[in-house]
Each structure stands twice: as structure tokens, then as C-alpha cells.
Design an enzyme around this catalytic site. Structure first.
Site, PDB file in Angstrom:
ATOM      1  N   ASN A   9       0.855  -1.184   0.000  1.00  0.00           N
ATOM      2  CA  ASN A   9       0.000   0.000   0.000  1.00  0.00           C
ATOM      3  C   ASN A   9       0.895   1.239   0.000  1.00  0.00           C
ATOM      4  O   ASN A   9       1.507   1.567   1.011  1.00  0.00           O
ATOM      5  CB  ASN A   9      -0.903  -0.014   1.241  1.00  0.00           C
ATOM      6  CG  ASN A   9      -1.755   1.241   1.354  1.00  0.00           C
ATOM      7  OD1 ASN A   9      -1.903   1.994   0.398  1.00  0.00           O
ATOM      8  ND2 ASN A   9      -2.322   1.451   2.524  1.00  0.00           N
ATOM      9  N   LYS A  11       0.005   4.238  -0.142  1.00  0.00           N
ATOM     10  CA  LYS A  11      -0.684   5.383   0.472  1.00  0.00           C
ATOM     11  C   LYS A  11      -0.564   6.610  -0.455  1.00  0.00           C
ATOM     12  O   LYS A  11      -0.602   6.461  -1.663  1.00  0.00           O
ATOM     13  CB  LYS A  11      -0.167   5.627   1.883  1.00  0.00           C
ATOM     14  CG  LYS A  11      -0.297   4.376   2.763  1.00  0.00           C
ATOM     15  CD  LYS A  11      -0.082   4.659   4.226  1.00  0.00           C
ATOM     16  CE  LYS A  11      -0.274   3.371   5.023  1.00  0.00           C
ATOM     17  NZ  LYS A  11      -0.225   3.626   6.484  1.00  0.00           N
ATOM     18  N   HIS A  99      -9.730   0.890   5.144  1.00  0.00           N
ATOM     19  CA  HIS A  99      -8.436   1.127   5.786  1.00  0.00           C
ATOM     20  C   HIS A  99      -8.627   2.046   6.989  1.00  0.00           C
ATOM     21  O   HIS A  99      -9.498   2.922   6.996  1.00  0.00           O
ATOM     22  CB  HIS A  99      -7.466   1.766   4.788  1.00  0.00           C
ATOM     23  CG  HIS A  99      -6.052   1.789   5.251  1.00  0.00           C
ATOM     24  ND1 HIS A  99      -5.583   2.733   6.136  1.00  0.00           N
ATOM     25  CD2 HIS A  99      -4.993   0.976   4.969  1.00  0.00           C
ATOM     26  CE1 HIS A  99      -4.301   2.509   6.370  1.00  0.00           C
ATOM     27  NE2 HIS A  99      -3.913   1.458   5.683  1.00  0.00           N
ATOM     28  N   GLU A 101      -7.108   4.546   8.037  1.00  0.00           N
ATOM     29  CA  GLU A 101      -7.025   5.977   7.731  1.00  0.00           C
ATOM     30  C   GLU A 101      -8.306   6.473   7.072  1.00  0.00           C
ATOM     31  O   GLU A 101      -8.727   7.613   7.305  1.00  0.00           O
ATOM     32  CB  GLU A 101      -5.808   6.231   6.840  1.00  0.00           C
ATOM     33  CG  GLU A 101      -4.501   6.014   7.580  1.00  0.00           C
ATOM     34  CD  GLU A 101      -3.324   5.666   6.689  1.00  0.00           C
ATOM     35  OE1 GLU A 101      -2.255   5.355   7.241  1.00  0.00           O
ATOM     36  OE2 GLU A 101      -3.464   5.687   5.452  1.00  0.00           O
ATOM     37  N   GLU A 171      -5.336  -4.629  10.891  1.00  0.00           N
ATOM     38  CA  GLU A 171      -4.440  -3.512  11.218  1.00  0.00           C
ATOM     39  C   GLU A 171      -4.593  -3.154  12.702  1.00  0.00           C
ATOM     40  O   GLU A 171      -5.634  -2.634  13.092  1.00  0.00           O
ATOM     41  CB  GLU A 171      -4.821  -2.254  10.444  1.00  0.00           C
ATOM     42  CG  GLU A 171      -4.847  -2.326   8.954  1.00  0.00           C
ATOM     43  CD  GLU A 171      -5.319  -0.969   8.430  1.00  0.00           C
ATOM     44  OE1 GLU A 171      -4.459  -0.160   8.077  1.00  0.00           O
ATOM     45  OE2 GLU A 171      -6.538  -0.718   8.408  1.00  0.00           O
ATOM     46  N   GLY A 177       2.542   4.000  14.783  1.00  0.00           N
ATOM     47  CA  GLY A 177       2.906   5.369  15.142  1.00  0.00           C
ATOM     48  C   GLY A 177       2.741   5.701  16.610  1.00  0.00           C
ATOM     49  O   GLY A 177       2.752   6.864  16.992  1.00  0.00           O
ATOM     50  N   SER A 217       2.824  -2.718  10.333  1.00  0.00           N
ATOM     51  CA  SER A 217       4.265  -2.456  10.220  1.00  0.00           C
ATOM     52  C   SER A 217       5.086  -3.732  10.052  1.00  0.00           C
ATOM     53  O   SER A 217       6.104  -3.925  10.720  1.00  0.00           O
ATOM     54  CB  SER A 217       4.770  -1.664  11.440  1.00  0.00           C
ATOM     55  OG  SER A 217       4.088  -0.433  11.545  1.00  0.00           O
TER      56      SER A 217
END
Length: 255
Positions: A9, A11, A99, A101, A171, A177, A217
Site C-alpha cells: 500500500n 498510500k 483502511h 485511515e 491492522e 505510530g 508495520s
């Protein structure tokens, strides 16, 4: 035996020129006999889709191309959106939906994810359906129920034959983060819950055939431990997909 999936991905990264360069580097690294063991997909920004498809087609490289989002209506007054017929004509084989996000920043709901999943299936494109819990849900200990509810909502109204061909990506939003890391055991626990919920809905056969990816990640350094888990069938890769060598190393980890 489920075939691994390694989906990159990008992004909101890579101009057309940068995307073509990265696609060419991936094509140069790729060995066609890998296709027997791992399905590779590159999910690019909309503007990069056609140029990347052309690179892989010209090189006869067995890498699929996916969009990062879509809208469930085939056409209409939906400024800024892109339809499934549009990405289908470009040559997309896959599309990421739900997703974290999209859910957190743009307000995408479980209902919207389900509508997109149904529309993608009807359009002949494989949905990569993302699920996952936030830090607060993880710390409250309610992550199992939360993720199961996302799975149930995403697959509402989808029959077993179609569900079996979908891909689910877990995810752990809390581990992206935040400085916290999901261990292979934590990733396996939730991926197993996803598969168990699919079993509750559709039965054992569909649960054993659907692919469940890990999207927290994954890197060449931790891929081996994650991919060794029974219920992790590959990765939805962010940062490591932006470099041909690191993404290639992840593909090789599936072989």
C-alpha cells in the site's frame, strides 16, 4: 494450503514518474515462478494505476495492481470519487477498503465498507477488507468483540462463494505510530479471531480458504515470525512497500 498474499500500500506517495520507477524495479526483481507460492499486489494512488499496470503488462510480470479505495455507485454526482468500472477498466484486480485511515480521517463507516465490498465483488475485483482496533479499544480489552463486529458488518449480505475470495487485513491501529509494537502472538490472536468469525458466518470450509493478512508495520526484520503463525497469510505493507528491495525481501519471506 492457502497461498500467501503480499500487498503493498503506497498510500499518498509516488508521483507518476516515481511510481513507474518503483514498478520497474519491482518487475526487475520479480521471479515469475514465485507466483505458485505468493500473490503479489501493488496498491497505488489513483494517478499511478494505469502507468503501473502498463509496466507490469509490458514486462509480463505477475504482479497485480490494486486501488486504495473506491465508491460503491457506478457513476454519478460524487465529486472526487472513483468508481469500480473505472478501476476495472484501468486493469485493477484488487481494491483496499475500510483502511484505518479512511475510517478515522474520512469517516468511513462499517455500512460503507459493506457496500463497497458488495460492489467490488459484483464488479469482479477482489476486496482487501481492513479491520482493526484503536489504542483505547485495545487497552479496554474489547478488541476481540470490536474486530469481530467489523468482520460481521463487512460481510453482511455476501454469500459464501464470494466471501471465500475476499481478503481480510488486520491492522492494529494502536501499534502504528504509537511506539507500541504488536507481537507475533498478538497479531495471531486477532487474525485467528477474524478466521473464527468467518467460520461462525460461513462455516469451516470458507474460514480455512479465506486469506487473512497482517497490516501492522510488517518489515523484513519481523516477517518470518509473523508469517510462521497459522492464521497469518501475508501482509498489507505500508512503508516497506515504498522500496523495491524491502518489498522484494517480504515477498521472498513467503517462499
Amino acid at each position: 494450503m492457502r497461498k500467501y498474499v503480499m500487498a503493498g500500500n503506497w498510500k499518498m506517495n509516488n508521483t507518476i514518474a516515481e511510481g513507474v520507477q518503483l514498478a520497474q524495479e519491482l518487475s526487475n526483481n520479480y521471479e515469475n515462478d514465485w507466483a505458485d507460492k505468493v500473490e503479489v499486489v501493488t496498491c497505488t494512488p489513483y494517478v499511478d494505476l494505469k502507468p503501473v499496470v502498463e509496466v507490469f503488462d509490458f514486462d509480463k510480470c505477475n504482479i497485480g495492481v490494486g486501488a486504495q479505495n473506491c465508491y460503491f455507485e457506478p457513476s454519478g454526482a460524487f465529486t472526487g470519487e472513483i468508481s469500480i468500472p473505472m478501476i476495472k477498466e484501468i486493469g485493477c484486480s484488487h481494491c483496499i477498503i475500510g483502511h484505518s485511515e479512511r475510517r478515522e480521517i474520512f469517516g468511513e463507516t462499517n455500512e460503507m465498507v459493506n457496500k463497497k465490498a458488495q460492489a467490488l465483488i459484483e464488479g469482479g475485483i477482489t476486496p482487501i477488507i481492513c479491520v482493526g482496533e484503536s489504542l483505547s479499544v485495545r487497552d479496554d480489552g474489547k478488541y476481540d468483540e470490536f474486530v469481530r463486529d467489523q468482520v460481521k458488518a463487512a460481510f453482511a449480505g455476501i454469500d459464501a462463494a464470494d466471501a471465500e475470495n475476499c481478503i481480510v487485513a488486520y491492522e492494529p491501529i494502536w501499534a502504528i505510530g504509537t511506539g507500541r509494537t504488536a507481537s507475533p502472538e498478538q497479531a495471531e490472536e486477532v487474525c485467528a479471531a477474524v478466521r473464527d468469525e468467518i467460520k461462525n458466518i460461513y462455516g469451516e470450509s470458507v474460514a480455512q480458504n479465506i486469506r487473512v493478512l497482517y497490516g501492522g508495520s510488517m518489515k523484513p526484520e519481523n516477517a518470518e515470525g509473523l508469517l510462521a503463525k497459522e492464521n497469518i497469510d501475508g501482509g498489507l505493507i505500508g512503508g516497506a512497500a515504498l522500496k523495491a528491495d524491502s518489498f522484494t525481501d517480504l515477498i521472498k519471506a513467503c517462499l
